[in-house]
Enzyme design. Structure first.
Site, PDB file in Angstrom:
ATOM      1  CG  HIS A 119      -3.196   3.430   2.798  1.00 38.44           C
ATOM      2  ND1 HIS A 119      -3.740   3.099   1.574  1.00 38.44           N
ATOM      3  CD2 HIS A 119      -3.147   2.257   3.510  1.00 38.44           C
ATOM      4  CE1 HIS A 119      -4.006   1.805   1.548  1.00 38.44           C
ATOM      5  NE2 HIS A 119      -3.653   1.283   2.710  1.00 38.44           N
ATOM      6  CB  CYS A 137      -0.941   0.009   1.199  1.00 34.80           C
ATOM      7  SG  CYS A 137      -1.997  -1.436   1.253  1.00 34.80           S
ATOM      8  CG  ASN A 165      -6.912  -0.591   1.641  1.00 36.06           C
ATOM      9  OD1 ASN A 165      -6.208  -0.190   0.719  1.00 36.06           O
ATOM     10  ND2 ASN A 165      -6.410  -1.052   2.770  1.00 36.06           N
TER      11      ASN A 165
HETATM   12  O1  UT7 Z   1      -3.866  -1.291   3.616  1.00 35.61           O
HETATM   13  C1  UT7 Z   1      -3.041  -1.627   4.682  1.00 35.61           C
HETATM   14  C2  UT7 Z   1      -3.396  -2.878   5.315  1.00 35.61           C
HETATM   15  N1  UT7 Z   1      -4.575  -3.035   6.062  1.00 35.61           N
HETATM   16  C3  UT7 Z   1      -5.047  -2.283   7.072  1.00 35.61           C
HETATM   17  O2  UT7 Z   1      -4.720  -1.162   7.238  1.00 35.61           O
HETATM   18  C4  UT7 Z   1      -5.994  -2.895   8.012  1.00 35.61           C
HETATM   19  C5  UT7 Z   1      -5.791  -2.405   9.408  1.00 35.61           C
HETATM   20  N2  UT7 Z   1      -6.688  -3.043  10.333  1.00 35.61           N
HETATM   21  C6  UT7 Z   1      -7.995  -2.726  10.409  1.00 35.61           C
HETATM   22  O3  UT7 Z   1      -8.470  -1.866   9.689  1.00 35.61           O
HETATM   23  C7  UT7 Z   1      -8.829  -3.419  11.453  1.00 35.61           C
HETATM   24  O4  UT7 Z   1      -7.989  -4.153  12.302  1.00 35.61           O
HETATM   25  C8  UT7 Z   1      -9.912  -4.359  10.848  1.00 35.61           C
HETATM   26  C9  UT7 Z   1     -11.004  -3.527  10.196  1.00 35.61           C
HETATM   27  C10 UT7 Z   1      -9.280  -5.309   9.835  1.00 35.61           C
HETATM   28  C11 UT7 Z   1     -10.556  -5.196  11.941  1.00 35.61           C
HETATM   29  O5  UT7 Z   1     -11.070  -4.350  12.951  1.00 35.61           O
HETATM   30  P1  UT7 Z   1     -10.757  -4.627  14.495  1.00 35.61           P
HETATM   31  O6  UT7 Z   1     -11.474  -3.616  15.261  1.00 35.61           O
HETATM   32  O7  UT7 Z   1      -9.262  -4.687  14.619  1.00 35.61           O
HETATM   33  O8  UT7 Z   1     -11.434  -6.019  14.694  1.00 35.61           O
HETATM   34  P2  UT7 Z   1     -10.781  -7.395  15.158  1.00 35.61           P
HETATM   35  O9  UT7 Z   1      -9.889  -7.938  14.090  1.00 35.61           O
HETATM   36  O10 UT7 Z   1     -10.215  -7.224  16.537  1.00 35.61           O
HETATM   37  O11 UT7 Z   1     -12.062  -8.302  15.250  1.00 35.61           O
HETATM   38  C12 UT7 Z   1     -13.125  -8.020  16.139  1.00 35.61           C
HETATM   39  C13 UT7 Z   1     -14.216  -9.030  15.916  1.00 35.61           C
HETATM   40  C14 UT7 Z   1     -13.715 -10.471  15.853  1.00 35.61           C
HETATM   41  O12 UT7 Z   1     -14.669 -11.292  16.481  1.00 35.61           O
HETATM   42  P3  UT7 Z   1     -14.394 -11.870  17.964  1.00 35.61           P
HETATM   43  O13 UT7 Z   1     -13.138 -12.663  17.856  1.00 35.61           O
HETATM   44  O14 UT7 Z   1     -14.235 -10.640  18.832  1.00 35.61           O
HETATM   45  O15 UT7 Z   1     -15.611 -12.664  18.246  1.00 35.61           O
HETATM   46  C15 UT7 Z   1     -13.719 -10.772  14.376  1.00 35.61           C
HETATM   47  O16 UT7 Z   1     -13.892 -12.143  14.099  1.00 35.61           O
HETATM   48  O17 UT7 Z   1     -14.866  -8.782  14.666  1.00 35.61           O
HETATM   49  C16 UT7 Z   1     -14.925  -9.990  13.906  1.00 35.61           C
HETATM   50  N3  UT7 Z   1     -14.914  -9.654  12.488  1.00 35.61           N
HETATM   51  C17 UT7 Z   1     -16.000  -9.393  11.787  1.00 35.61           C
HETATM   52  N4  UT7 Z   1     -17.301  -9.363  12.110  1.00 35.61           N
HETATM   53  C18 UT7 Z   1     -18.186  -9.039  11.159  1.00 35.61           C
HETATM   54  C19 UT7 Z   1     -13.833  -9.552  11.691  1.00 35.61           C
HETATM   55  N5  UT7 Z   1     -14.230  -9.214  10.445  1.00 35.61           N
HETATM   56  C20 UT7 Z   1     -15.562  -9.121  10.482  1.00 35.61           C
HETATM   57  C21 UT7 Z   1     -16.538  -8.793   9.521  1.00 35.61           C
HETATM   58  N6  UT7 Z   1     -17.837  -8.767   9.897  1.00 35.61           N
HETATM   59  N7  UT7 Z   1     -16.223  -8.516   8.241  1.00 35.61           N
END
Ligand code: UT7
Length: 332
Positions: free
Chosen positions: A259, A119, A289
């Site tokens: 970004h 990215c 993204n």
């Molecule tokens: O381009 C450069 C690379 N990428 C990034 O910049 C991504 C950076 N990271 C992020 O933007 C965030 O970490 C995410 C949007 C990917 C995830 O958000 P988060 O607040 O960090 O969530 P998490 O990974 O801690 O997950 C929280 C919960 C989990 O469930 P449990 O384990 O708490 O029961 C996930 O399984 O949300 C769940 N989850 C979802 N639920 C509904 C993960 N993806 C989804 C989804 N829909 N699509």
């Protein structure tokens, strides 16, 4: 002997972008994986994104964005001396997407290559092209960020498929008056964190095989939460480091173009840099993204809307797989 000349001032002469017409909404994704519009909006800020149709590849998007940037700059695409395409979703592993673009533009004078910094690729590429041009040996560079992310996304993995999207943005670089153009850069990478964002299969480590495909290793894997923590820290830090050699401060920034990965990361950066909301460019609600393409697409949007005025200070900042990060400061 070659005379010892001062480096030339190099700036952006024109911008362009291209989004594939097909739109995929959060509601569409609700039908595909276990997710909700509410979760995607509140955790990421994304509402919809653009996705390529069958048969469309990274260079198709890149060439269209490149053509538009050349038109805006008033430079014939055949007169470009250097083409850099920032991408990690190329048409083919060999040859480069930049060479595919060169062919599509009917250009035969440029040297063309891809730059892979995930990215951060566009921000890195802008600096590389700047340094080629400031020597005076080349006049015009076409710098493109283009991604067909949807081809490398696991549409069964809700952790990633709701985030990424397709699109391309481009700029033409050339000589500008002294004191304007690209003023500084800051770039970095951390090779101890290669596993955080990775496409593990179909490279030389794990060539394509039935086992690789069965393990879905041809698709992007990401430890989102780890990347999130890193991003919140690095975005503000990279801009501050890029500002240092310019003598400018964060208060001088008219437009921060970050970004577009997550609205919470963007807001944290705006807060750290003490920038009011209206000076931070956001389009991820509509575009998702698009990796290396997010910064040039967002730039093209505000330029075409007539928001960017002569003399404005712009800060570009990106982070991504590698890990990589980078920022550029520009006087328009
Ligand atoms: O381009 C450069 C690379 N990428 C990034 O910049 C991504 C950076 N990271 C992020 O933007 C965030 O970490 C995410 C949007 C990917 C995830 O958000 P988060 O607040 O960090 O969530 P998490 O990974 O801690 O997950 C929280 C919960 C989990 O469930 P449990 O384990 O708490 O029961 C996930 O399984 O949300 C769940 N989850 C979802 N639920 C509904 C993960 N993806 C989804 C989804 N829909 N699509």
């Amino acid at each position: 002997m070659v005379p010892n000349r001062r480096p030339r001032a190099i700036g952006i002469l024109g911008t362009g972008s291209h989004l594939p017409p097909r739109v995929l909404t959060n509601h569409d994704l609700e039908q595909m994986v276990d997710t909700t519009d509410e979760w995607i909006r509140s955790r990421t800020g994304i509402v919809e994104r653009h996705i390529v149709d069958d048969g469309v590849a990274c260079s198709d998007l890149a060439a269209e964005a490149g053509r538009r940037a050349c038109e805006a700059a008033g430079v014939d695409p055949r007169d470009i001396d250097l083409i850099i395409c920032a991408t990690f979703t190329p048409d083919t592993i060999c040859p480069s997407t930049a060479c595919h673009v060169q062919g599509k533009l009917g250009n035969s004078r440029a040297f063309a290559f891809d730059l892979e910094a995930a990215c951060s690729g566009f921000v890195y590429s802008l600096s590389v092209a700047w340094h080629f041009l400031e020597t005076g040996r080349y006049r015009h560079a076409l710098v493109i960020g283009s991604e067909a992310m949807s081809r490398f996304i696991d549409w069964e993995d809700r952790n990633t498929c709701v985030l990424f999207a397709d699109g391309a943005g481009a700029v033409v670089l050339g000589e500008v008056e002294e004191g304007r153009g690209i003023l500084s850069e800051h770039m970095g990478s951390d090779g101890s964190q290669t596993d955080l964002i990775i496409i593990p299969g179909c490279g030389s480590r794990k060539p394509a095989s039935p086992a690789v495909l069965e393990g879905r290793e041809q698709y992007l894997k990401m430890l989102g939460n780890e990347v999130f923590k890193f991003a919140v820290r690095i975005v503000g830090e990279a801009v501050e480091k890029a500002l240092e050699p310019t003598g400018l401060t964060q208060d001088d920034i008219d437009w921060l173009i970050p970004h577009q990965a997550n609205i919470r990361i963007i807001e944290a950066a705006g807060k750290r840099l003490n920038l009011p909301r209206e000076r931070v460019v956001v389009n991820l609600d509509r575009c998702g993204n698009t990796s290396a393409a997010t910064v040039p697409i967002a730039l093209d949007e505000i330029v075409r809307e007539g928001k960017v005025k002569e003399g404005d200070i712009l800060a570009f900042v990106a982070f991504g797989g590698g890990l990589t990060w980078g920022a550029n400061i520009i006087r328009w």
